[in-house]
Design an enzyme around this catalytic site. Structure first.
Site, PDB file in Angstrom:
ATOM      1  N   GLY A 393       0.791  -1.216   0.000  1.00  0.00           N
ATOM      2  CA  GLY A 393       0.000   0.000   0.000  1.00  0.00           C
ATOM      3  C   GLY A 393       0.829   1.274   0.000  1.00  0.00           C
ATOM      4  N   SER A 394       0.290   2.304   0.633  1.00  0.00           N
ATOM      5  CA  SER A 394       0.786   3.680   0.484  1.00  0.00           C
ATOM      6  C   SER A 394       2.174   3.917   1.055  1.00  0.00           C
ATOM      7  CB  SER A 394      -0.201   4.641   1.153  1.00  0.00           C
ATOM      8  OG  SER A 394      -1.468   4.556   0.546  1.00  0.00           O
ATOM      9  N   SER A 395       2.734   2.980   1.782  1.00  0.00           N
ATOM     10  CA  SER A 395       4.081   3.173   2.315  1.00  0.00           C
ATOM     11  C   SER A 395       5.094   3.499   1.231  1.00  0.00           C
ATOM     12  CB  SER A 395       4.523   1.922   3.085  1.00  0.00           C
ATOM     13  OG  SER A 395       3.799   1.784   4.281  1.00  0.00           O
ATOM     14  N   VAL A 396       4.842   3.080  -0.017  1.00  0.00           N
ATOM     15  CA  VAL A 396       5.822   3.257  -1.091  1.00  0.00           C
ATOM     16  C   VAL A 396       5.719   4.625  -1.761  1.00  0.00           C
ATOM     17  CG1 VAL A 396       5.694   0.778  -1.555  1.00  0.00           C
ATOM     18  CG2 VAL A 396       4.378   2.355  -2.980  1.00  0.00           C
ATOM     19  N   LYS A 397       4.815   5.473  -1.338  1.00  0.00           N
ATOM     20  CA  LYS A 397       4.540   6.703  -2.093  1.00  0.00           C
ATOM     21  C   LYS A 397       5.716   7.682  -2.139  1.00  0.00           C
ATOM     22  CE  LYS A 397      -0.495   6.490  -1.706  1.00  0.00           C
ATOM     23  NZ  LYS A 397      -1.712   6.982  -1.043  1.00  0.00           N
TER      24      LYS A 397
END
Length: 712
Positions: A393-397
């Site tokens: 999920g969004s951790s990679v943004k």
């Protein structure tokens, strides 16, 4: 007649002269060569067990040691027949008790043929008659016996003493010439050891000595990652036979089989004792001389801090069991009230993995994994941080934003409109914080509130598109997808972290299958899968300013010394695998966005960083990113929750990642982010001498009232 005799005498003289010349040539010219061959034939490197090097944590705490144990050895002299070996086995059986449960039927049948001919004749009278009459061969007779005589018949003849003898013989008969082989090293009693020592003159080739086994002072902690060593009975494992034989090992050498024991076999193995044997004409050993003493292996010091490891294991277990209990309580309550119109499946909530590292040099300080088995018992799953990958999920943004900079899609501080995205095929995409409006946000705030739309517009820009309501997406996004994947992988996402362990999982990278929607999902961590180690390396690259440093478990190799730390033979420093290119302003935007995720409540908009609840009270302040990925487990919708960050935010010396897969599909999601907070607090306590803070306690009553139906 006289001339004939003279000719014969001349021939005899010439032959004798030729023989003399030949003997002279062999003794004078070739004598040294043949003498060297004889000596070399008697000079062998024996497999006399030497202790392996020990494994320590970064502070010198022993993680893997050696426990000595009594052992009985057999050295087979040259030309020793199987019958002679059997005679020794029979004699030794009176002194030594062996385990017999695993004896094969074939071994028992062979013993029956050789030691009980009368019983065999009674069991196979017809075949014995055919054998005596020459109608069948001995081999045919034996084959018939193997097929006809079963375990029950064998057991009716063989005694317990016979079985004990067979067990000894099986260990002895496979021994290589002049190479001591362990007959028994597990459970040799004081009485057995003493009696055999007193009777060595009667036991040809038998000797006593000490063997070793691996000892683990911290029990099962990191047990799998530390690795396994083959036993003296096993020798070279079948699956690694070619690997080790090509490196000069003997078949009965004890070697590292898995993980660190395998990875650092060349460091830990030690050097075997070299012995020169003298034998008589029959091949029996008459004397031996130690030419080179055996040396234990060198010691391996790891980057792991065992005190931190143990503390984080307790925290992981506390959070995992507490979350499972809360899910069970909510499920039971809802079964009575029916207030929640979606399903919570507590048994799916069964895993947590986390990593803590030094972001500046790649040292892995702790690697923790815990699972709940089918009985609800906690079991170790440390290797899961290495071998399991998840949609995160969004951790990679942060990596997506960097890819936007590098591909000239956005500039540092650029504003884009967060709005629901609607496409011609009916697909819609939106951000969790903004389901139906239009909100202008810059890159820093996009990270703070975890804007899906901002990241998807970056992805569209990489593909050469500009969003228009109702637009169609191109069917072929392969090139753009690879460009975006390259942007993520420069931080370590989806590629090897460089960790010095075998079996590292890389990533699941499905084809886009002409589905551009999946390409958009990639930008928010909803498509490819990553490991906890990769997440940790990714956030460390942001924390240290752009250097992707290879992760490593080994810190130093030291000379083995039982009394004190030996001299350092080799040091392992983090190797910079690549450097992410971005300007100071671009780096600052990402780092500031990560700070806001944990610490900022924008009162003008009443927007919170997605990690504010759990992390804003930390002192010193930390920075990081949260993530939630929609997935399925056994066909049911679940959420993977991830948390990654570093601390202190302005001069980080620790980075972490946490993955909770298979969490209930709820909004708001289960509050697993408090594990990350507790990890940082524990690190501050141990490394910065901050006051100890009790771990977060989950309260079902407080949380139950906040549950509402929704989807991400």
């Amino acid at each position: 007649m006289k001339s004939r005799i003279n000719i014969i005498m001349l021939l005899v003289f010439l032959l004798c002269l030729l023989l003399i010349f030949r003997l002279g040539y062999l003794q004078i010219v070739q004598g040294d060569t043949y003498q060297e061959e004889v000596e070399n034939a008697q000079f062998v490197e024996i497999n006399q067990s030497v202790p392996r090097g020990e494994i320590y944590d970064r502070n010198g705490n022993l993680l893997v040691g050696n426990a000595s144990k009594k052992a009985v050895y057999f050295t087979r002299h040259r030309n020793m027949s199987s019958g002679e070996i059997m005679d020794v086995a029979v004699e030794l059986s009176g002194y030594l008790d062996m385990e017999t449960e695993n004896l094969s039927l074939r071994d028992k049948q062979d013993y029956l043929i050789n030691r009980y001919p009368d019983e065999v004749e009674n069991l196979m009278a017809e075949e014995k008659t055919l054998l005596d009459n020459g109608n069948i061969s001995q081999e045919q007779f034996n084959q018939e016996l193997y097929q006809r005589i079963d375990e029950e018949q064998v057991s009716s003849v063989l005694t317990e003493e016979d079985l004990n003898t067979i067990a000894i013989y099986v260990e002895m008969v496979n021994a290589r010439e002049l190479n001591p082989t362990v007959i028994k090293s597990e459970g040799v009693t004081e009485e057995e050891f003493a009696e055999i020592n007193e009777s060595l003159e009667l036991l040809d080739g038998i000797s006593t000595g000490m063997d070793w086994e691996r000892d683990y002072p911290y029990g099962e902690t990191l047990r799998t990652v530390l690795g396994e060593v083959s036993s003296s009975e096993e020798g070279l494992p079948k699956e690694l036979l070619d690997h080790y034989m090509a490196r000069g090992y003997s078949r009965n050498d004890r070697v590292g089989k898995t993980y660190l024991e395998y990875q650092y076999e060349n460091v830990l193995r030690g050097e075997k004792e070299q012995v020169k044997y003298s034998t008589d004409k029959s091949g029996e050993i008459i004397s031996q001389e130690v030419v080179k003493e055996g040396e234990p292996g060198d010691d391996l010091y790891l980057t792991v801090d065992i005190d931190l490891q143990l503390e984080l294991e307790e925290l992981a277990e506390h959070h995992l069991t507490s979350l499972r209990s809360m899910a069970e309580e909510i499920q039971q309550r809802n079964s009575r009230s029916g207030e929640i119109d979606y399903t919570i499946i507590p048994e799916y909530l069964n895993t947590v993995v986390l990593v803590v590292q030094d972001p500046n040099n790649g040292d892995v300080l702790a690697m923790v994994g815990k699972r709940l088995d089918d009985n609800g018992e906690v079991v170790d799953y440390h290797y899961g941080a290495l071998t399991s990958t998840y949609a995160v999920g969004s951790s990679v943004k942060g990596a997506t934003v960097a890819a936007g900079y590098q591909n000239d899609v956005i500039e540092a501080g650029e504003t884009l409109v967060d709005e629901p995205l609607e496409f011609a095929d009916g697909t819609t995409k939106s951000s969790f914080f903004n389901r139906d409006g239009k909100v202008a946000i810059d890159d820093q705030e996009a990270l703070m509130v975890s804007s899906n739309v901002y990241m998807m517009k970056i992805a569209m820009g990489i593909a050469g598109m500009e969003y228009q309501p109702g637009m169609s997406l191109p069917s072929d996004v392969t090139e753009a997808g690879q460009t975006l994947r390259n942007g993520l992988s420069q931080f370590g996402l989806g590629v090897s972290t460089g960790i010095d362990l075998p079996n590292e999982a890389r990533s699941l990278k499905p084809e886009f299958n002409n589905n551009p929607s999946s390409y958009l999902d990639l930008s928010i961590g909803q498509y490819d899968t990553y490991s906890a180690l990769q997440l940790s390396q990714y956030v460390s690259t942001i924390a240290n300013g752009g250097n992707r440093v290879g992760l490593h478990m080994a810190k130093e190799v030291r000379e083995g010394d039982t009394n004190e730390e030996g001299a350092i033979l080799q040091s392992f420093n983090g190797k910079v695998l690549n450097t992410v290119e971005f300007s100071p302003a671009e780096l600052a935007q990402i780092q500031n966005g990560f700070f806001d995720v944990f610490n900022t409540h924008d009162t003008s908009t009443d927007r919170y960083g997605t990690g504010w609840d759990a992390y804003h009270e930390l002192e010193p302040k930390a920075a990081g990113k949260t993530g939630t990925a929609e997935a399925h487990f056994n066909g049911d919708p679940i959420l993977n929750q991830t948390y990654t960050g570093y601390a202190p935010h302005d001069d980080p010396d620790m980075a972490f990642s946490v993955i909770f897969p298979n969490m209930p599909y709820t909004v708001p999601f289960f509050p697993a982010q408090y594990l990350g907070r507790d990890v940082i607090n524990k690190y501050y306590e141990l490394y910065h001498e901050e006051a100890a803070i009790a771990p977060y306690e989950y309260n079902t009553n407080d949380f139950y009232s906040k549950l509402v139906y929704g989807s991400y």
